[in-house]
Design an enzyme around this catalytic site. Sequence first.
Site, PDB file in Angstrom:
ATOM      1  N   ASP A 109       0.803  -1.231   0.000  1.00  0.00           N
ATOM      2  CA  ASP A 109       0.000   0.000   0.000  1.00  0.00           C
ATOM      3  C   ASP A 109       0.832   1.275   0.000  1.00  0.00           C
ATOM      4  O   ASP A 109       0.496   2.241  -0.682  1.00  0.00           O
ATOM      5  CB  ASP A 109      -0.940   0.016   1.215  1.00  0.00           C
ATOM      6  CG  ASP A 109      -2.184  -0.838   0.991  1.00  0.00           C
ATOM      7  OD1 ASP A 109      -2.507  -1.121  -0.177  1.00  0.00           O
ATOM      8  OD2 ASP A 109      -2.831  -1.204   1.993  1.00  0.00           O
ATOM      9  N   THR A 130       3.640  -8.740  -1.413  1.00  0.00           N
ATOM     10  CA  THR A 130       3.875  -8.825   0.033  1.00  0.00           C
ATOM     11  C   THR A 130       3.421 -10.194   0.505  1.00  0.00           C
ATOM     12  O   THR A 130       2.424 -10.715   0.008  1.00  0.00           O
ATOM     13  CB  THR A 130       3.121  -7.730   0.819  1.00  0.00           C
ATOM     14  OG1 THR A 130       3.050  -8.128   2.196  1.00  0.00           O
ATOM     15  CG2 THR A 130       1.695  -7.528   0.339  1.00  0.00           C
ATOM     16  N   ARG A 167       1.663  -8.818   9.656  1.00  0.00           N
ATOM     17  CA  ARG A 167       1.398  -7.452  10.166  1.00  0.00           C
ATOM     18  C   ARG A 167      -0.001  -7.393  10.768  1.00  0.00           C
ATOM     19  O   ARG A 167      -0.332  -8.215  11.604  1.00  0.00           O
ATOM     20  CB  ARG A 167       1.617  -6.414   9.060  1.00  0.00           C
ATOM     21  CG  ARG A 167       3.090  -6.351   8.646  1.00  0.00           C
ATOM     22  CD  ARG A 167       3.486  -4.977   8.223  1.00  0.00           C
ATOM     23  NE  ARG A 167       3.129  -4.746   6.832  1.00  0.00           N
ATOM     24  CZ  ARG A 167       3.518  -3.695   6.132  1.00  0.00           C
ATOM     25  NH1 ARG A 167       4.283  -2.767   6.682  1.00  0.00           N
ATOM     26  NH2 ARG A 167       3.154  -3.556   4.886  1.00  0.00           N
TER      27      ARG A 167
HETATM   28  P1  ADP Z   1       4.860  -1.166   1.393  1.00  0.00           P
HETATM   29  O1  ADP Z   1       4.865  -0.731  -0.024  1.00  0.00           O
HETATM   30  O2  ADP Z   1       5.301  -2.592   1.558  1.00  0.00           O
HETATM   31  O3  ADP Z   1       3.558  -0.844   2.087  1.00  0.00           O
HETATM   32  P2  ADP Z   1       6.159   1.134   2.712  1.00  0.00           P
HETATM   33  O4  ADP Z   1       4.917   1.549   3.385  1.00  0.00           O
HETATM   34  O5  ADP Z   1       7.426   1.136   3.471  1.00  0.00           O
HETATM   35  O6  ADP Z   1       6.043  -0.359   2.134  1.00  0.00           O
HETATM   36  O7  ADP Z   1       6.333   2.059   1.409  1.00  0.00           O
HETATM   37  C1  ADP Z   1       7.413   1.911   0.536  1.00  0.00           C
HETATM   38  C2  ADP Z   1       7.829   3.267  -0.015  1.00  0.00           C
HETATM   39  O8  ADP Z   1       6.736   3.890  -0.691  1.00  0.00           O
HETATM   40  C3  ADP Z   1       8.225   4.283   1.054  1.00  0.00           C
HETATM   41  O9  ADP Z   1       9.550   4.191   1.425  1.00  0.00           O
HETATM   42  C4  ADP Z   1       7.967   5.618   0.349  1.00  0.00           C
HETATM   43  O10 ADP Z   1       9.052   6.006  -0.469  1.00  0.00           O
HETATM   44  C5  ADP Z   1       6.759   5.291  -0.511  1.00  0.00           C
HETATM   45  N1  ADP Z   1       5.567   5.765   0.212  1.00  0.00           N
HETATM   46  C6  ADP Z   1       5.019   5.228   1.328  1.00  0.00           C
HETATM   47  N2  ADP Z   1       3.954   5.930   1.745  1.00  0.00           N
HETATM   48  C7  ADP Z   1       3.807   6.950   0.876  1.00  0.00           C
HETATM   49  C8  ADP Z   1       2.881   8.038   0.761  1.00  0.00           C
HETATM   50  N3  ADP Z   1       1.902   8.227   1.648  1.00  0.00           N
HETATM   51  N4  ADP Z   1       3.047   8.896  -0.263  1.00  0.00           N
HETATM   52  C9  ADP Z   1       4.042   8.713  -1.154  1.00  0.00           C
HETATM   53  N5  ADP Z   1       4.947   7.718  -1.100  1.00  0.00           N
HETATM   54  C10 ADP Z   1       4.845   6.840  -0.107  1.00  0.00           C
END
Ligand code: ADP
Length: 320
Positions: A103, A125, A171
């Site tokens: 997400d 994931t 999670r």
């Molecule tokens: P996942 O994709 O597994 O949910 P993360 O939540 O760590 O993992 O997000 C991965 C990357 O996506 C973050 O390091 C950031 O660069 C980008 N990202 C996360 N949240 C946002 C957001 N609200 N707006 C823009 N980019 C985001």
Amino acid sequence: AKSIAVLTSGGDAPGMNAAVRAVVRSGLSFGMKVYGVMRGYNGLLNGDLHEMSMRSVSDIIQHGGTALFTARSPEFNTPEGVQKAAATCRNLGIDGVVVIGGDGSFRGARDLTGAGVLCIGIPGTIDNDIACTDYTIGYDTALNTAMEMIDRIRDTTESHDRCSVVEVMGRRCGDIALHTGIAVGAIATLVPEIPYDFQKDIVDRMKAAQATGKKHFIVVVAEGVGKTQEITERIQKETGIESRATILGHVQRGGSPTLRDRVVASRMGYHAVELLQKSVGNRVVAMKGEQIVDFDITEALNMPRVFDENLYRISAKLSI
Ligand code: ADP
């Protein structure tokens, strides 16, 4: 799109490589130029990306992890960061990006689409915690790993007439726990979606099973419930059965992807490139039933996640 890029972002998952391979080869077969971006959005910020050929993705389909590496990028998660990433794409003529992640990564993909680069998300994931899709890449491998590991724990639990309490990943999502709990015949499965009563749902069940001759027990605890050590000590105290806690941890994130993960990842990768070929962006690829479909990213992010409560009830009936 004429020129596209692919990246993996957030937590890694087995099967991500199969998705990268599918994106690269589909793109090339459509006559596109395809770039591989290193370490998630960081690669777009630092210009760490390179042009891929059919052979760049040879011999990766069977490996866990991600050959493109992954990262969390705090810098990208700012308006300036998004503009910088968009500028890298513009300079190289990249007009489409496929983002494999969760997400958080999709929020980034939505923002980057807003900055003029068409983005498509692919759910990758092990947690299966993405609302818009029935299935995420890596989930099946993680389930099978958890099941195998618990089978091994069970051998020793059985030999000693013990209770093993095993924490699995996920999670905030109880899907891994629910499915492995069924597969290993857990006497109780604790998930964050359903509140539990310690006495009724654990102790009474164990005692009832003991009365019918059962001597060893497996309790599966989802990461989102946690407190596995505490739960284990309390079970021992209240049932008198010697109990041990195991937190499976990162073994669940690795290993060679299962057939299902490789095939779903390949289908999703192809679907993502088909969308970009039609110049469609801001979509997430998803699986509904056995069909590959896609949704608007914002709509997908706002969907509520549904837990299979019926399957949870069935599981409680069977494990006794
Ligand atoms: P996942 O994709 O597994 O949910 P993360 O939540 O760590 O993992 O997000 C991965 C990357 O996506 C973050 O390091 C950031 O660069 C980008 N990202 C996360 N949240 C946002 C957001 N609200 N707006 C823009 N980019 C985001």
